[in-house]
Design an enzyme around this catalytic site. Structure first.
Site, PDB file in Angstrom:
ATOM      1  N   THR A  14      -6.436 -48.288 -27.271  1.00 34.71           N
ATOM      2  CA  THR A  14      -6.973 -49.594 -26.856  1.00 34.71           C
ATOM      3  C   THR A  14      -8.382 -49.418 -26.274  1.00 34.71           C
ATOM      4  O   THR A  14      -9.293 -50.188 -26.585  1.00 34.71           O
ATOM      5  CB  THR A  14      -6.060 -50.239 -25.786  1.00 34.71           C
ATOM      6  OG1 THR A  14      -4.740 -50.257 -26.290  1.00 34.71           O
ATOM      7  CG2 THR A  14      -6.488 -51.649 -25.448  1.00 34.71           C
ATOM      8  N   CYS A  42       7.315 -48.218 -28.952  1.00 35.98           N
ATOM      9  CA  CYS A  42       8.382 -49.148 -28.582  1.00 35.98           C
ATOM     10  C   CYS A  42       9.292 -49.462 -29.774  1.00 35.98           C
ATOM     11  O   CYS A  42      10.426 -49.908 -29.603  1.00 35.98           O
ATOM     12  CB  CYS A  42       7.787 -50.450 -28.049  1.00 35.98           C
ATOM     13  SG  CYS A  42       6.580 -50.166 -26.758  1.00 35.98           S
TER      14      CYS A  42
HETATM   15  P1  FAD Z   1       1.281 -42.877 -24.587  1.00 33.06           P
HETATM   16  O1  FAD Z   1       1.318 -44.095 -25.415  1.00 33.06           O
HETATM   17  O2  FAD Z   1       2.539 -42.091 -24.449  1.00 33.06           O
HETATM   18  O3  FAD Z   1       0.158 -41.951 -25.154  1.00 33.06           O
HETATM   19  C1  FAD Z   1      -0.159 -40.735 -24.575  1.00 33.06           C
HETATM   20  C2  FAD Z   1      -0.668 -39.774 -25.643  1.00 33.06           C
HETATM   21  O4  FAD Z   1      -1.434 -38.788 -25.020  1.00 33.06           O
HETATM   22  C3  FAD Z   1       0.453 -39.048 -26.348  1.00 33.06           C
HETATM   23  O5  FAD Z   1       0.423 -39.294 -27.735  1.00 33.06           O
HETATM   24  C4  FAD Z   1       0.212 -37.574 -26.034  1.00 33.06           C
HETATM   25  O6  FAD Z   1       0.486 -36.725 -27.132  1.00 33.06           O
HETATM   26  C5  FAD Z   1      -1.268 -37.578 -25.713  1.00 33.06           C
HETATM   27  N1  FAD Z   1      -1.667 -36.476 -24.829  1.00 33.06           N
HETATM   28  C6  FAD Z   1      -1.102 -36.127 -23.643  1.00 33.06           C
HETATM   29  N2  FAD Z   1      -1.753 -35.080 -23.102  1.00 33.06           N
HETATM   30  C7  FAD Z   1      -2.741 -34.767 -23.965  1.00 33.06           C
HETATM   31  C8  FAD Z   1      -3.755 -33.759 -23.971  1.00 33.06           C
HETATM   32  N3  FAD Z   1      -3.848 -32.876 -22.978  1.00 33.06           N
HETATM   33  N4  FAD Z   1      -4.586 -33.706 -25.013  1.00 33.06           N
HETATM   34  C9  FAD Z   1      -4.493 -34.592 -26.029  1.00 33.06           C
HETATM   35  N5  FAD Z   1      -3.580 -35.549 -26.081  1.00 33.06           N
HETATM   36  C10 FAD Z   1      -2.711 -35.630 -25.058  1.00 33.06           C
HETATM   37  N6  FAD Z   1       7.167 -50.077 -23.109  1.00 33.06           N
HETATM   38  C11 FAD Z   1       7.325 -51.414 -23.103  1.00 33.06           C
HETATM   39  O7  FAD Z   1       6.615 -52.110 -22.364  1.00 33.06           O
HETATM   40  N7  FAD Z   1       8.249 -52.007 -23.891  1.00 33.06           N
HETATM   41  C12 FAD Z   1       9.053 -51.297 -24.738  1.00 33.06           C
HETATM   42  O8  FAD Z   1       9.871 -51.872 -25.456  1.00 33.06           O
HETATM   43  C13 FAD Z   1       8.910 -49.912 -24.763  1.00 33.06           C
HETATM   44  N8  FAD Z   1       9.694 -49.145 -25.562  1.00 33.06           N
HETATM   45  C14 FAD Z   1       9.502 -47.801 -25.604  1.00 33.06           C
HETATM   46  C15 FAD Z   1      10.306 -47.029 -26.441  1.00 33.06           C
HETATM   47  C16 FAD Z   1      10.141 -45.659 -26.499  1.00 33.06           C
HETATM   48  C17 FAD Z   1      11.017 -44.842 -27.374  1.00 33.06           C
HETATM   49  C18 FAD Z   1       9.134 -45.040 -25.706  1.00 33.06           C
HETATM   50  C19 FAD Z   1       8.938 -43.556 -25.764  1.00 33.06           C
HETATM   51  C20 FAD Z   1       8.347 -45.782 -24.855  1.00 33.06           C
HETATM   52  C21 FAD Z   1       8.520 -47.165 -24.807  1.00 33.06           C
HETATM   53  N9  FAD Z   1       7.740 -47.954 -23.955  1.00 33.06           N
HETATM   54  C22 FAD Z   1       7.926 -49.316 -23.932  1.00 33.06           C
HETATM   55  C23 FAD Z   1       6.741 -47.353 -23.058  1.00 33.06           C
HETATM   56  C24 FAD Z   1       5.360 -47.418 -23.668  1.00 33.06           C
HETATM   57  O9  FAD Z   1       5.383 -46.879 -24.940  1.00 33.06           O
HETATM   58  C25 FAD Z   1       4.404 -46.673 -22.778  1.00 33.06           C
HETATM   59  O10 FAD Z   1       4.390 -47.291 -21.525  1.00 33.06           O
HETATM   60  C26 FAD Z   1       3.006 -46.633 -23.334  1.00 33.06           C
HETATM   61  O11 FAD Z   1       2.971 -46.026 -24.583  1.00 33.06           O
HETATM   62  C27 FAD Z   1       2.095 -45.860 -22.377  1.00 33.06           C
HETATM   63  O12 FAD Z   1       0.832 -45.694 -22.919  1.00 33.06           O
HETATM   64  P2  FAD Z   1      -0.037 -44.412 -22.558  1.00 33.06           P
HETATM   65  O13 FAD Z   1      -1.308 -44.528 -23.312  1.00 33.06           O
HETATM   66  O14 FAD Z   1      -0.072 -44.252 -21.104  1.00 33.06           O
HETATM   67  O15 FAD Z   1       0.803 -43.184 -23.103  1.00 33.06           O
END
Ligand code: FAD
Length: 814
Positions: A14, A42
């Protein structure tokens, strides 16, 4: 400007897209450790469960698509290993080639997410134990199911991912059991609301073991043995390990960025870390919770996406946008039930010492007279002084999403329960009622604040001293006779005015009805007729019954679930249809009986009800009257039962071939208890199912070893003092010699390596083939409380026992 982004899914992707929209000339490099970016995590459970059939649909953007549209340098399989905040560089490893390099930045964005918690317990590395976070995790689970065709799955952890997986694995045809360490699933809910989920899981034949932990896994001949802390063992074919997530903070910690008390990266209102050139967002950060005024970990996709937009704006325009915090609005579909919450739960408010009042309302999803109105339960929590709305929980089958969204907005805006009464909603019968459930929740809370009604909560009923209180059931006589709270007297609300003289004015009158509405009317009648102390049970019998019923599903292990049968789908058989939707218990049963009586032998009827208890009630009713229950289906909140009229008196055996054994354990003599379990385990060894019905003195055999503090009346206390406190203290029927005899017996048995009584009981429980029923009538007479008995025991009346004995060819009285 050169911006580096760590993490390429919800938050990271995003930020990257918004940055490019705002600044066409910025240099943007996105590092993602995995092989994919911008996918819908999700949606992963629904792909496993085959609701989403096309894997490509999980990808919001491909790497090529992202690059083409946004001109972003996306580096997948690239792990950022280290940040050097002084030099403003990161060190990256290309996981494909092994190449290590550094990259400089003007601004760095951290969105590394959260990782599944995976403690080092025995066997957790087994290939059949899975966690779910990413596309590769999903592929592994999917491939395992395709290749090995497992029949059983065990889900460890009853959070939303665990339960979505339970739902989807069940959808994929597996028998699923959920093990949860807390006393409830779905932590953001309070116990009473979670209990509705427990009852729904039971109705879907999902095994449920609460307050139980997994200690390890080991190989077995038939699959994977899951070893539980209680000593129980469960055989399964695969495990989903889903006990929660923890923020990925290693990079931030190593770079000495500030970490909060909850273990997430600390950020300010502009989402800057303690280093102003480094922003962080998503699951990895601690956010401000406006309800508690404290930091919180809220790992949800909505906040991560919204934060992403703000971070990009702040990088381009220089901190012009504040992130106001998150109240944790969330929703999940668990089988047919939708479960949602926003703001703080009662548990959290209690922990934070924030005063609150809670109230329950049970409404219908839309006007009751319009077809398919389904139950919708709302719990709200509000401040006693100001009425400020602090939290809301909604559980139901339809329209849960729009209700929680309305409630969430009021919480976010610092609104009060008065605002709920004013919410203007779109209304036509298929969608709502003229007074929407959120208005109703507001009306009830407003009445409480105005002192028009005093509420009592379901938890307080067990502590009621019936010497000082009258427990008054104002439902109809039929409702009362089908089931009621122990100790309650019944005066239906419609005859209350004529019977006021039967109630004492010097006692506290605790009123309850089915859901709280008639109780409120009754409390107004009494209050205005000079009764000074009147309380109404919030949520009525429905909340109380759901919260005090057995929460575990041990019956899953006994495999005694009547499911929908193909026979139900036979359209050649003409079936008489009865619509009992919208009726509360016992309405559907009364309708069932009424129309059943009119059928001729061999004719069938189909009854549809939205009262969820009907699924169990109709089974018990069919067995009692001897009706042939073809099947029961619980779909999208509507319970459908197909019943065939049989010759009167004959009762049917639906679940088994009538080859089971039943034993009434009446005695608490050690030797007789031993005999009953020896026979039981022998029968189990021969492949039979056994039902043991413990009545009168027999109850002492199934008491817990450790003393449980429970409230009892004087007679109950006296019985408690005179009777053995557990199986360890049973006496011999002969030659007891002040306890010497039983000690000698236990000694000799040990010498001869014969299992002790407790060992035999453990064997019986672990076999999963023995149902132990405690006679509720005897418990009542002898003042024995549920908490004193072994957790695996179910409670039942004579009908439960007789129902089982109908299916047996051996019945013993010991
Ligand atoms: P993420 O989307 O997890 O992205 C983080 C990324 O960073 C990962 O791909 C990881 O590989 C990468 N990364 C980490 N460390 C490093 C590094 N050192 N170098 C390079 N890359 C790195 N939320 C809802 O609100 N509703 C839902 O229905 C829902 N369902 C879900 C179902 C599942 C199975 C899962 C796993 C999660 C769900 N969630 C849901 C939660 C939601 O997906 C997360 O809150 C959201 O994705 C968080 O975004 P983020 O960018 O913080 O982390």
């Amino acid at each position: 400007m050169k911006v580096l982004i760590v993490g390429g899914v919800a938050g990271g992707a995003t930020v990257a897209a918004r940055l490019r929209r705002l600044d066409e000339h910025a240099e943007i490099i996105l590092f993602e450790r995995g092989a994919y970016v911008s996918y819908a995590n999700c949606g992963l459970p629904y792909y496993i469960g085959t609701t989403i059939t096309d894997r490509n649909k999980l990808f919001v953007q491909t790497v090529q698509g992202f690059k083409a549209r946004f001109n972003i340098d996306i580096r997948v399989n690239s792990k950022v290993e280290q940040i050097n905040p002084v030099e403003k560089t990161v060190q990256v490893t290309n996981l494909k080639t092994g190449e290590v390099y550094t990259e400089g930045y003007d601004r760095l964005v951290l969105s590394p997410g959260a990782e599944p918690v995976r403690p080092k317990i025995k066997g957790i590395e087994d290939k059949r134990v899975f966690t779910l976070r990413s596309i590769p995790d999903t592929d592994q689970i999917k491939n395992f199911i395709r290749e090995h065709k497992p029949k059983r799955a065990l889900v460890v952890g009853g959070g939303f991912i665990g339960l979505e997986m339970a739902d989807n694995l069940s959808d994929a045809g597996l028998d699923v059991c959920v093990v949860e360490m807390a006393n409830q699933v779905m932590a953001p809910l309070d116990f009473s609301m979670a209990s509705i989920v427990h009852q729904h899981l039971k109705s879907k034949n999902v095994g449920l073991l609460l307050e139980e932990a997994v200690d390890g896994f080991s190989d077995s001949e038939t699959g994977l043995t899951v070893e539980l802390r209680s000593g129980k063992k469960i055989e399964t074919d695969m495990v989903i390990w889903s006990i929660g997530v923890r923020p990925e903070t290693k990079l931030a910690k190593d770079a000495e960025l500030q970490i909060g008390d909850l273990g997430g990266i600390s950020v300010n209102e502009y989402l800057q870390t303690s280093d102003s050139e480094i922003y962080a967002l998503g699951d990895a950060v601690e956010v401000f919770n406006p309800v508690t005024g404290k930091p919180a970990l809220i790992p949800l996709a909505g906040p991560a996406n919204k934060q992403g937009r703000i971070v990009a704006d702040n990088i381009v325009f220089g901190n012009n946008q504040k992130y106001e915090g998150t109240i944790g609005t969330s929703i999940a579909r668990i089988f047919d039930l939708t479960v949602a919450s926003a703001g703080a739960s009662g548990k959290l408010l209690k922990k934070e010492q924030i005063p609150y009042i809670s109230s329950f309302t049970h409404s219908a999803s839309h006007a009751g007279y319009y077809p398919n109105a389904l139950p919708l339960s709302v719990k709200i929590l509000f401040a006693p002084e100001t009425g400020r709305l602090l939290g809301a929980q909604v559980v139901g089958f339809d329209g849960v999403d729009k209700r929680i969204d309305l409630l969430a907005q009021v919480i976010r805006n610092g609104g009060t329960v008065n605002d709920l009464t004013q919410i203007e909603h779109a209304y036509a019968p298929p969608y709502s009622s003229a007074k929407d459930p959120v208005n109703m929740a507001g009306f009830v809370a407003q009445n409480v604040l105005l002192g028009k009604v005093k509420l009592i909560q379901w938890r307080d009923i067990q502590d009621l001293d019936l010497e000082k209180n009258v427990l008054l059931d104002v439902r109809t006589v039929e409702e009362y006779s089908l089931s009621h709270i122990e100790g309650a007297v019944n005066i239906p609300v419609d005859s209350l005015r004529q019977k006021l003289s039967e109630l004492p004015k010097d006692k506290n009158i605790v009123i309850y009805c089915a859901v709280g509405l008639r109780g409120y009317l009754a409390s107004r009648i009494l209050t205005q007729n000079g009764f000074p102390n009147v309380q109404n049970l919030s949520g009525g019998y429905k909340t109380w019954a759901s919260a005090t019923d057995e929460q575990n599903n041990y019956k899953f292990f006994l495999n005694i679930h009547i499911d929908s049968k193909d026979e139900m789908k036979d359209t050649n058989i003409s079936t008489f249809c009865v619509d009992a939707c919208g009726m509360q218990c016992p309405g559907p049963i009364i309708q069932t009986k009424k129309y059943y009586d009119e059928l001729k032998t061999g004719q069938r009827m189909e009854v549809k009800a939205t009262d969820q208890a009907y699924a169990t009630d109709v089974k018990a009713w069919s067995n009692i009257v001897g009706a042939k229950l073809i099947g029961v289906e619980n779909k999208a909140g509507i319970v459908t039962a197909h019943i065939e009229k049989t010759e009167p008196v004959k009762s049917s055996c639906l679940t088994t071939g009538g080859d089971n054994k039943t034993i009434i354990v009446f005695s608490d003599d050690l030797d007789k208890a031993l005999a009953s379990f020896v026979i039981t385990n022998g029968a189990v060894a021969m492949g039979k199912k056994v039902t043991m019905f413990f009545t009168f003195w027999g109850l002492n055999v199934i008491k817990k070893k450790q003393h449980v503090k429970v409230k009892k009346d004087i007679l109950g206390k006296m019985f408690g003092m005179m009777l053995p406190s557990s199986s360890q203290n049973l006496k011999l029927s002969k030659l007891n010699m002040c306890g010497m005899g039983s000690k000698m017996m236990r000694y000799i048995m040990k010498q001869k390596q014969i299992e002790s009584l407790e060992g035999l009981m453990k064997q019986a429980i672990e076999s999963g083939q023995v149902e132990m029923i405690a006679c509720t009538m005897s418990m009542d007479v002898m003042g024995v409380k549920r908490e004193e008995l072994l957790d695996t025991v179910t409670l039942g009346g004579v009908a439960s026992y007789l129902e089982q004995s109908e299916q047996s060819n051996l019945n013993l009285f010991i």
